[in-house]
Write a protein that holds these residues in place. Structure first.
Motif, PDB file in Angstrom:
ATOM      1  N   ARG A  46     -14.496   1.339  -6.932  1.00  0.00           N
ATOM      2  CA  ARG A  46     -13.403   0.377  -6.788  1.00  0.00           C
ATOM      3  C   ARG A  46     -12.333   0.839  -5.811  1.00  0.00           C
ATOM      4  O   ARG A  46     -11.626   0.029  -5.206  1.00  0.00           O
ATOM      5  N   ILE A  47     -12.196   2.156  -5.647  1.00  0.00           N
ATOM      6  CA  ILE A  47     -11.171   2.728  -4.772  1.00  0.00           C
ATOM      7  C   ILE A  47     -11.856   3.331  -3.557  1.00  0.00           C
ATOM      8  O   ILE A  47     -12.619   4.290  -3.676  1.00  0.00           O
ATOM      9  N   ARG A  48     -11.584   2.776  -2.400  1.00  0.00           N
ATOM     10  CA  ARG A  48     -12.188   3.266  -1.167  1.00  0.00           C
ATOM     11  C   ARG A  48     -11.131   3.966  -0.320  1.00  0.00           C
ATOM     12  O   ARG A  48      -9.933   3.718  -0.470  1.00  0.00           O
ATOM     13  N   VAL A  49     -11.598   4.808   0.587  1.00  0.00           N
ATOM     14  CA  VAL A  49     -10.701   5.543   1.474  1.00  0.00           C
ATOM     15  C   VAL A  49     -11.078   5.237   2.920  1.00  0.00           C
ATOM     16  O   VAL A  49     -12.264   5.337   3.292  1.00  0.00           O
ATOM     17  N   LEU A  50     -10.080   4.862   3.721  1.00  0.00           N
ATOM     18  CA  LEU A  50     -10.289   4.659   5.151  1.00  0.00           C
ATOM     19  C   LEU A  50      -9.587   5.786   5.893  1.00  0.00           C
ATOM     20  O   LEU A  50      -8.354   5.826   5.943  1.00  0.00           O
ATOM     21  N   PRO A  51     -10.337   6.733   6.459  1.00  0.00           N
ATOM     22  CA  PRO A  51      -9.703   7.841   7.185  1.00  0.00           C
ATOM     23  C   PRO A  51      -9.071   7.349   8.487  1.00  0.00           C
ATOM     24  O   PRO A  51      -9.698   6.597   9.247  1.00  0.00           O
ATOM     25  N   LEU A  52      -7.862   7.771   8.736  1.00  0.00           N
ATOM     26  CA  LEU A  52      -7.159   7.418   9.961  1.00  0.00           C
ATOM     27  C   LEU A  52      -6.994   8.656  10.824  1.00  0.00           C
ATOM     28  O   LEU A  52      -6.807   9.763  10.310  1.00  0.00           O
ATOM     29  N   PRO A  53      -7.026   8.514  12.146  1.00  0.00           N
ATOM     30  CA  PRO A  53      -6.708   9.658  13.008  1.00  0.00           C
ATOM     31  C   PRO A  53      -5.237  10.016  12.896  1.00  0.00           C
ATOM     32  O   PRO A  53      -4.404   9.188  12.522  1.00  0.00           O
ATOM     33  N   LEU A  54      -4.925  11.265  13.188  1.00  0.00           N
ATOM     34  CA  LEU A  54      -3.533  11.682  13.211  1.00  0.00           C
ATOM     35  C   LEU A  54      -2.807  11.052  14.394  1.00  0.00           C
ATOM     36  O   LEU A  54      -3.429  10.694  15.404  1.00  0.00           O
ATOM     37  N   ASP A  55      -1.506  10.945  14.272  1.00  0.00           N
ATOM     38  CA  ASP A  55      -0.714  10.322  15.338  1.00  0.00           C
ATOM     39  C   ASP A  55       0.004  11.364  16.186  1.00  0.00           C
ATOM     40  O   ASP A  55       1.049  11.087  16.781  1.00  0.00           O
ATOM     41  N   GLN A  85       0.259   7.938  23.055  1.00  0.00           N
ATOM     42  CA  GLN A  85      -0.419   8.836  22.116  1.00  0.00           C
ATOM     43  C   GLN A  85      -1.693   8.152  21.606  1.00  0.00           C
ATOM     44  O   GLN A  85      -1.631   7.123  20.928  1.00  0.00           O
ATOM     45  N   PRO A  86      -2.873   8.681  21.934  1.00  0.00           N
ATOM     46  CA  PRO A  86      -4.114   7.976  21.591  1.00  0.00           C
ATOM     47  C   PRO A  86      -4.373   7.877  20.096  1.00  0.00           C
ATOM     48  O   PRO A  86      -4.915   6.874  19.621  1.00  0.00           O
ATOM     49  N   GLY A  87      -4.001   8.911  19.338  1.00  0.00           N
ATOM     50  CA  GLY A  87      -4.196   8.838  17.898  1.00  0.00           C
ATOM     51  C   GLY A  87      -3.340   7.752  17.269  1.00  0.00           C
ATOM     52  O   GLY A  87      -3.792   7.012  16.391  1.00  0.00           O
ATOM     53  N   ARG A  91      -4.937   4.616  15.306  1.00  0.00           N
ATOM     54  CA  ARG A  91      -4.684   4.420  13.870  1.00  0.00           C
ATOM     55  C   ARG A  91      -3.988   3.084  13.615  1.00  0.00           C
ATOM     56  O   ARG A  91      -4.268   2.415  12.604  1.00  0.00           O
ATOM     57  N   THR A  92      -3.099   2.664  14.543  1.00  0.00           N
ATOM     58  CA  THR A  92      -2.444   1.375  14.377  1.00  0.00           C
ATOM     59  C   THR A  92      -3.445   0.238  14.512  1.00  0.00           C
ATOM     60  O   THR A  92      -3.408  -0.750  13.755  1.00  0.00           O
ATOM     61  N   ALA A  93      -4.382   0.374  15.460  1.00  0.00           N
ATOM     62  CA  ALA A  93      -5.425  -0.638  15.626  1.00  0.00           C
ATOM     63  C   ALA A  93      -6.331  -0.692  14.396  1.00  0.00           C
ATOM     64  O   ALA A  93      -6.730  -1.778  13.951  1.00  0.00           O
ATOM     65  N   MET A  94      -6.647   0.475  13.824  1.00  0.00           N
ATOM     66  CA  MET A  94      -7.485   0.504  12.623  1.00  0.00           C
ATOM     67  C   MET A  94      -6.762  -0.132  11.444  1.00  0.00           C
ATOM     68  O   MET A  94      -7.357  -0.875  10.654  1.00  0.00           O
ATOM     69  N   LEU A  95      -5.459   0.154  11.326  1.00  0.00           N
ATOM     70  CA  LEU A  95      -4.659  -0.420  10.241  1.00  0.00           C
ATOM     71  C   LEU A  95      -4.642  -1.945  10.334  1.00  0.00           C
ATOM     72  O   LEU A  95      -4.969  -2.639   9.352  1.00  0.00           O
ATOM     73  N   THR A  96      -4.253  -2.466  11.479  1.00  0.00           N
ATOM     74  CA  THR A  96      -4.141  -3.919  11.603  1.00  0.00           C
ATOM     75  C   THR A  96      -5.512  -4.584  11.572  1.00  0.00           C
ATOM     76  O   THR A  96      -5.651  -5.703  11.059  1.00  0.00           O
ATOM     77  N   THR A 109       3.242   1.547   1.029  1.00  0.00           N
ATOM     78  CA  THR A 109       3.316   2.643   1.994  1.00  0.00           C
ATOM     79  C   THR A 109       4.060   3.818   1.378  1.00  0.00           C
ATOM     80  O   THR A 109       5.190   3.679   0.910  1.00  0.00           O
ATOM     81  N   ASP A 110       3.432   4.979   1.392  1.00  0.00           N
ATOM     82  CA  ASP A 110       3.994   6.202   0.808  1.00  0.00           C
ATOM     83  C   ASP A 110       3.702   7.375   1.761  1.00  0.00           C
ATOM     84  O   ASP A 110       2.774   8.133   1.507  1.00  0.00           O
ATOM     85  N   ILE A 111       4.401   7.554   2.804  1.00  0.00           N
ATOM     86  CA  ILE A 111       5.465   6.696   3.290  1.00  0.00           C
ATOM     87  C   ILE A 111       5.466   6.826   4.809  1.00  0.00           C
ATOM     88  O   ILE A 111       5.219   7.898   5.341  1.00  0.00           O
ATOM     89  N   SER A 112       5.741   5.739   5.489  1.00  0.00           N
ATOM     90  CA  SER A 112       5.841   5.755   6.949  1.00  0.00           C
ATOM     91  C   SER A 112       6.594   4.517   7.393  1.00  0.00           C
ATOM     92  O   SER A 112       6.189   3.393   7.065  1.00  0.00           O
ATOM     93  N   VAL A 113       7.670   4.708   8.130  1.00  0.00           N
ATOM     94  CA  VAL A 113       8.398   3.577   8.692  1.00  0.00           C
ATOM     95  C   VAL A 113       7.487   2.767   9.605  1.00  0.00           C
ATOM     96  O   VAL A 113       7.461   1.529   9.539  1.00  0.00           O
ATOM     97  N   GLU A 114       6.725   3.458  10.436  1.00  0.00           N
ATOM     98  CA  GLU A 114       5.900   2.761  11.428  1.00  0.00           C
ATOM     99  C   GLU A 114       4.778   1.967  10.769  1.00  0.00           C
ATOM    100  O   GLU A 114       4.480   0.834  11.181  1.00  0.00           O
ATOM    101  N   VAL A 115       4.135   2.523   9.743  1.00  0.00           N
ATOM    102  CA  VAL A 115       3.082   1.791   9.031  1.00  0.00           C
ATOM    103  C   VAL A 115       3.686   0.613   8.275  1.00  0.00           C
ATOM    104  O   VAL A 115       3.099  -0.477   8.224  1.00  0.00           O
ATOM    105  N   THR A 116       4.865   0.814   7.704  1.00  0.00           N
ATOM    106  CA  THR A 116       5.546  -0.283   7.008  1.00  0.00           C
ATOM    107  C   THR A 116       5.802  -1.449   7.959  1.00  0.00           C
ATOM    108  O   THR A 116       5.498  -2.611   7.647  1.00  0.00           O
TER     109      THR A 116
END
Length: 353
Positions: A46-55, A85-87, A91-96, A109-116
């Motif tokens: 039920r709980i999946r994880v999507l790995p994101l690249p570092l920024d 910054q390619p990461g 990561r923003t493209a993967m998120l959206t 979000t726990d926590i990131s202003v930019e992801v929020t």
């Protein structure tokens, strides 16, 4: 579907995400740049994880050699969004992209202003964690203002202010701990030699040699160290927490929550963090009258006295533990945060009809 973003610094954000996800009825995806061990997922179906690249450039990051960091704060309006910054771009493209595909009813979000901000710009409601400390800079103010709700991992007795940029008070849910489902066996304490556990977490920096001197001063005390650079790590320190008469630890939110779950007698050593995060948590802990708080500049003699006083209290106090578990509102905290997410999700779905 509910989305959760867990910051990669330290291990606390990811542990909180799994703890809250376990209390959500809906499917959950945790988006994170942290390393995730399969065994930490309480419900992989039920709980999946999507790995994101570092920024940022560094180990495991998407990097380009010899590229300078350009305008990382966008003129002070963001915390970290360097040009080119390619990461960050990936990561923003993967998120959206994930949001567009799965259409989550809410994102925590726990926590990131930019992801929020990126999440809200997709038309998705956001709930964000407000960490301790002074969070009234321009980026935090902006992020607070776009959220449907704001939550905090401290007890209600520590206050429910209106964060900068928000129009409603935040919601204190108590300390979210991965150990909330366990209860300490107090029979493990106050037997044999006094035992001190010194925790050095994954979010800090170098070794503080003052504590070596404290250990040498406490003759006859069994001194155990866990964590830190080059130190011994255990994936599950619960038994060590429960066996210790005193636990010395930094004042990170997850650290304090786990110590409270174990009803430990604590000597808190707040580390220097942006916005005074750990100093604020330590002040809240001190205000409740549970445990001792020492400073980054405290002398060895002062540290020795603090540990000795806490040892005396631990070894002589009848009953079960320090009382910190109840005071920090560990029981039900993850469920209360999950309920906030589900309420915001329900409201968003009702408004879309």
């Amino acid at each position: 579907m509910i989305g959760m973003y867990a910051h990669h610094h330290g291990s606390g954000h990811l542990q909180r995400a799994f703890a809250v996800a376990a209390h959500v009825d809906d499917e959950v995806t945790i988006l994170t740049s942290a390393n995730v061990e399969a065994a930490t997922n309480p419900d992989p179906t039920r709980i999946r994880v999507l790995p994101l690249p570092l920024d940022h450039d560094g180990p495991g990051a998407v990097a380009e050699p010899d590229r300078p960091v350009l305008e990382p704060t966008a003129g002070g309006r963001l915390h970290w969004a360097p040009l080119g910054q390619p990461g960050l771009r990936r990561r923003t493209a993967m998120l959206t992209g994930w949001i567009d595909t799965h259409r989550p009813t809410v994102m925590w979000t726990d926590i990131s202003v930019e992801v929020t901000l990126a999440t809200r710009l997709t038309g998705t409601p956001v709930v964000s964690t407000v960490l301790p400390g002074r969070r009234d800079d321009i980026p935090h103010t902006l992020a607070h203002g776009v959220c449907s709700a704001l939550v905090a991992g401290w007890p209600r007795s520590a206050g429910a202010p209106v964060p900068a940029g928000a129009t409603e008070p935040l919601i204190p849910v108590g300390g979210v701990s991965r150990f909330a489902g366990r209860h300490p066996d107090q029979a493990d304490r106050r037997h044999g030699r006094a035992r001190v556990l010194h925790l050095r977490g994954s979010g800090g920096s170098g070794r503080d040699r003052r504590w070596d001197a404290v250990r040498d001063e406490l003759v006859g005390v069994e001194w155990v160290e866990l964590g830190g650079p080059g130190g011994r790590w255990v994936s599950d320190p619960w038994s060590e927490l429960c066996r210790a008469d005193v636990v010395i630890s930094a004042a990170g939110q997850s650290s304090v929550a786990d110590l409270a779950a174990a009803d430990a007698h604590v000597v808190a050593v707040p580390e220097e963090r942006p916005f005074g995060e750990q100093d604020d948590t330590a002040a809240k802990l001190d205000g409740l009258g549970h445990g001792a708080v020492v400073g980054r500049d405290s002398t060895v003699a002062h540290l020795v006295r603090a540990v000795r006083r806490t040892l005396e209290r631990s070894r002589s106090t009848p009953g079960a533990g320090s009382g910190l578990r109840e005071a920090w509102e560990i029981d039900g905290a993850a469920g209360r945060l999950a309920a906030v997410l589900e309420t915001v999700a329900a409201d968003s779905m009702a408004g879309a009809r």
